[in-house]
Write an enzyme that holds these catalytic residues in place. Structure first.
Site, short mmCIF file in Angstrom:
data_model
loop_
_atom_site.label_atom_id
_atom_site.label_comp_id
_atom_site.label_asym_id
_atom_site.label_seq_id
_atom_site.Cartn_x
_atom_site.Cartn_y
_atom_site.Cartn_z
N GLY A 91 16.63 0.20 -8.18
CA GLY A 91 17.81 -0.28 -8.83
C GLY A 91 18.02 0.60 -10.04
N LYS B 18 27.63 8.55 -25.23
CA LYS B 18 26.78 7.96 -26.22
C LYS B 18 26.74 8.90 -27.32
CE LYS B 18 24.25 5.06 -22.93
NZ LYS B 18 23.18 4.84 -21.86
#
Lengths: 428, 428
Positions: A187, A205
Site C-alpha cells: 500500500g 511539492k
C-alpha cells in the site's frame, strides 16, 4: 478569531484522519485555541463505507455543494486530492468568503496563485501546510520563523513512496521492479505508480516550496524531472561502495542568475543527515542567509500525520484569524528565471563499461579534462572477460559540459556503454 | 501591527548578529512585515570595541535604562545572557508595556512564568525562540503548527559545545580533557566549561521545551542532570563497536504517571538520525499523538543563527501583533509531577572489568535475571592478564532495578570494576 465551523470535503484517508482529530481531541483543541472548533459536515460520494470512526447522525452527506452553501460553515477543508473537482470546490468556497485548508499539492501547484488572489478579493484565506512534507510544518517555518532569512537553497526528500522503494532496494539489494511490486502490495505505492516514481508528485511539492522560499511564482512544468525507474541494484551497490546512498531529491537553488529547480536521483554522502532518512519519512533542508543549514524531518504522508498538518492550519487560523495571513508574498512577487538543466551545477557519478585494454583510462580522462570536468574520485575494477568498469565521481560541474563530455565518451570505440549517470552530493 | 521600534540590550555575539540583520536586511524585513522595523538603540557597557559593523552615530549607548525609558521604543531585545541584570531589564521593559524578545535560556528557565504573567498584566508579550536550539524554530512549531498534537516525547541535542566535544572524541579517539582544551582553543567551549559540560545549559533548555510541549510549569532544578566529563575514549570506542554513537541528550517523556525529565549521555544507534548530528549542530525530536516522530535540525548557536531566531520573533510580532500571542498556556497550566530518575525507563550499556575465570559470566547474568533486567546484547572480550571485559546492552528497564543490580554486581568478588554505565537507545 470567532468560532471555527468546519465542513470537510473528502472522506478518504486524510479526511478520516482530520475527522478523528477534530472529533476525538475537540476539548484539547478548543482549550488551546480559545474558541469553539466545530466539525459540522463531511461530504463524500461514498457515504456508506466504514472508516473506523463513528460520526454523529447526519454529519456525512454526499453533496459537497451543500457544505459550501452552508452559511454557518466558515472553513472548508478540501482533502479529495487531484485537480478537477477540488479546484471547483476550492474556488466556490473562496468566492463564498470561506477560509480553505487543503492537503492537495497538485491543485495548489497548478492554481495556488489564482486561489490566493481569490482569497484576497473575498477577505478570506487559503492554507495548505499538508501539501508539502505531510505533517512537517515546513511552509509555516519558511513564512514565519525563517522570515529574517533570504533562502538560498531548499532541497530534500518530499515523496515517501520513492523513498520507501529506494530504502528497500538499499536494504535488500533487490531491483526496482520487484521492489515497486512489494511497495504496491504494502500500500506504499499506487497501482499506477507513475505520479510518484516518475517524480510528478515531487515537482508539485517543489513548485510550492520554492515559490514560498524564493518568493516568486513557479510553474511546476518548468521543473526538470527525472524519476527512479532507471535506478538499478548495481547503482545502489556502487553507491554503497563509495559511501553514498541513492535518494530522489527535490532541489531548489536561488542563484543570482536564476533558479535551479530539479527533481532527480542523487547520491547522498552517507554522513549527510538526508542519508539517514528512511522509508516513508520526508526531510527538507533549508539554507538561510543567517540561519545556515537547517532540516525538518517527519512523516510525509499517512492518515494522522497529514491530518496533523491540516488541523495545525485550523489552529493557526484560530490563533491569528483570517487577517493574520498576508498572501501578498505568496506566488505573486517578482518573476524569476528558471535555469535550464544544462545550466545546473552538481557533481556526477558515472559508471562506464569499457574494454580492459591499455590506454582506455587515459582517453576517458582526457575527455573530462577537455571539458574541464574535475575528477574527485576514480576507480577501475571488475575486469573480467576483457571488460572493466570505470566509476568516477566528479567535482561540481555545469551539466552542459558534463553532457558534452559524456557524448564524446559514449562515442569512444573502447567504451562499451555508459551504465549510469547519477548526480552526486548536495552541490557544495 | 504598527511599526516596530527596537532597542537592543547587549552588544556581544548575538547582539552583533541581531544588529547586522536589522541594519543590513532592513528593506527585506520591512517588505515582508508590511511595517517599519527600526533599530533605534543598542546598549552595552562596552561602547568602544570593534564588532565589525558600522553603526549610525549615537545608536550605541552605555545606559540600558535609557533604552527601556525611551517612549518610542516598543520592543526590547535582551541578549546579554545570564540571570541578574537580564532579569532586571526584562522586568522593567515588560512593566513599561514593551514587548521583549530574548535569547536567554537561563533567565527564561528561571523566571519565564513570572515574565509571562507580567506581560499579560501589561498588555505586551515576551518571545524567546532563540533560547532553545539557536536558530531552529522549535518553540514556534510546538506552539503553532503542532498544536493539534498531544506531545508524548521531546528529546534531542540542545548543547553545541558538548556535541562538538563528543563528535571530536568520536572522530579522533582522543580523551575528554584533551578534546575540551581543543574546543576551548577554538572558541567552542568557555574557559569555565561547567555550564556546558556538566549539563546545566541543557537543563535550562529542557525546562523551557518541556513546559511548552507538556503545557505545565517545569522547575529546571527538578531535571536529572549528568554531564559528559566521565565519558572516556574507551566508552566511545565500545559504542562504535556495538553500532552506537555517544551523544548527550535532553529527554522529556510525557507519561501517564508524570514526566521523565533528564539530561545525560546516551548511546544513540548509528542508524538513528540523531547519530548524524555532528559538531555544533542541534537537533530536537518531537513525538506527537498524530504526527508521530518529527525532528528539527540546525545551528544551535553562533552569531547569525541565533540572531535569525531573534529577528524571526520580531517578524512574528510584526505578522501577529502583541495580541496574537496567548500566554495563557505558557508555564501556567496544570502542575505535573516530575518522576525521580529511579522511575525512568531506558536501556543501559554497561562495561565491567572482571576476572577471566569460569562462572563469572553466569554470576553476572544471574544478578540481572534476579532484577528482571533483560539483556539485548552481551559480549565478553579483551581477555588479557587474567582480566576480561563484559559489555552488555539491556532492553528498556526501570532505573531503580538497574541500579540495584549494578550494586550487587559491583560487590561480586570476581568483578574488578564497573567501567561505565551509559543509558542507551531512545527508550522505545
Amino acid at each position: 478569531m470567532s468560532d471555527i465551523v468546519i465542513g470537510v470535503i473528502g472522506f478518504g484517508t486524510v479526511g478520516t484522519g482530520v475527522a478523528k482529530i477534530l472529533l476525538n481531541d475537540r476539548a484539547m483543541l478548543e482549550e488551546r485555541a480559545g474558541c469553539k472548533i466545530v466539525l459540522k459536515r463531511i461530504a463524500d460520494l461514498d457515504v456508506s463505507s466504514d472508516r473506523g470512526l463513528a460520526l454523529p447522525e447526519g454529519m456525512l452527506i454526499a453533496d459537497a455543494d451543500a457544505v459550501i452553501g452552508d452559511a454557518e460553515i466558515n472553513t472548508v477543508i478540501e482533502v479529495i486530492g487531484g485537480e478537477g473537482a477540488a479546484k471547483k470546490f476550492i474556488e466556490a468556497a473562496l468566492k463564498a468568503g470561506k477560509n480553505v485548508i487543503t492537503s492537495n499539492k497538485e491543485v495548489i501547484a497548478k492554481h495556488g496563485r489564482a486561489f490566493t488572489e481569490l482569497a484576497k478579493a473575498h477577505g478570506c484565506t487559503i492554507l495548505y501546510e499538508a501539501a508539502v512534507g505531510g505533517g512537517i510544518p515546513v511552509l509555516h517555518a519558511i513564512r514565519n520563523s525563517l522570515a529574517a532569512n533570504r533562502i538560498e537553497r531548499v532541497y530534500g526528500i518530499v515523496n515517501g513512496t520513492t523513498n520507501f522503494i529506494l530504502s528497500k532496494m538499499t536494504a535488500t539489494g533487490a531491483d526496482f521492479s520487484a521492489t515497486l511490486r512489494e511497495a504496491q502490495d504494502l500500500g506504499y505505492a499506487e497501482a499506477d505508480p507513475k505520479n510518484d516514481v516518475e517524480g510528478y508528485d515531487a515537482t508539485y511539492k517543489l513548485a510550492i516550496l520554492s515559490s514560498l522560499a524564493f518568493r516568486c511564482p513557479v510553474d511546476y512544468r518548468e521543473i526538470y524531472r527525472e524519476g527512479i525507474t532507471r535506478i538499478t541494484a548495481d547503482d545502489i551497490a556502487a553507491a554503497k561502495y563509495f559511501g553514498y546512498t541513492v535518494k530522489i531529491l527535490a532541489v531548489g537553488v536561488n542563484r543570482e542568475d536564476g533558479l535551479e529547480l530539479r527533481v532527480h536521483p542523487v547520491m547522498v554522502p552517507d554522513e549527510h543527515p538526508l542519508a539517514s532518512v528512511h522509508d516513508a519519512f520526508n526531510a527538507i533542508f533549508i539554507r538561510g542567509s543567517s540561519l545556515g543549514d537547517s532540516m525538518l524531518y517527519g512523516r510525509g504522508a499517512g492518515e494522522l500525520p497529514t491530518a496533523s498538518a491540516v488541523v495545525g492550519d485550523v489552529m493557526n487560523l484560530a490563533f491569528r484569524g483570517t487577517q493574520g495571513f498576508s498572501h501578498d508574498t505568496d506566488f505573486a512577487l517578482a518573476e524569476r528565471k528558471v535555469l535550464p538543466i544544462s545550466e545546473s551545477i552538481t557533481s556526477f557519478f558515472v559508471r562506464c563499461v569499457v574494454n580492459d585494454a591499455p590506454g582506455v583510462l587515459a582517453s576517458y580522462a582526457n575527455i573530462f579534462a577537455k571539458y574541464r570536468v574535475s575528477i574527485h574520485n576514480i576507480r577501475q575494477m571488475d575486469a573480467r572477460d576483457g571488460e572493466a568498469t570505470i566509476t568516477i565521481i566528479t567535482h561540481p560541474t555545469r551539466e552542459a559540459e558534463m553532457r558534452a563530455a559524456l557524448a564524446e565518451i559514449e562515442a569512444l570505440p573502447t567504451v562499451r556503454r555508459v551504465a549510469s549517470v547519477i548526480r552526486a552530493g548536495l552541490g557544495d
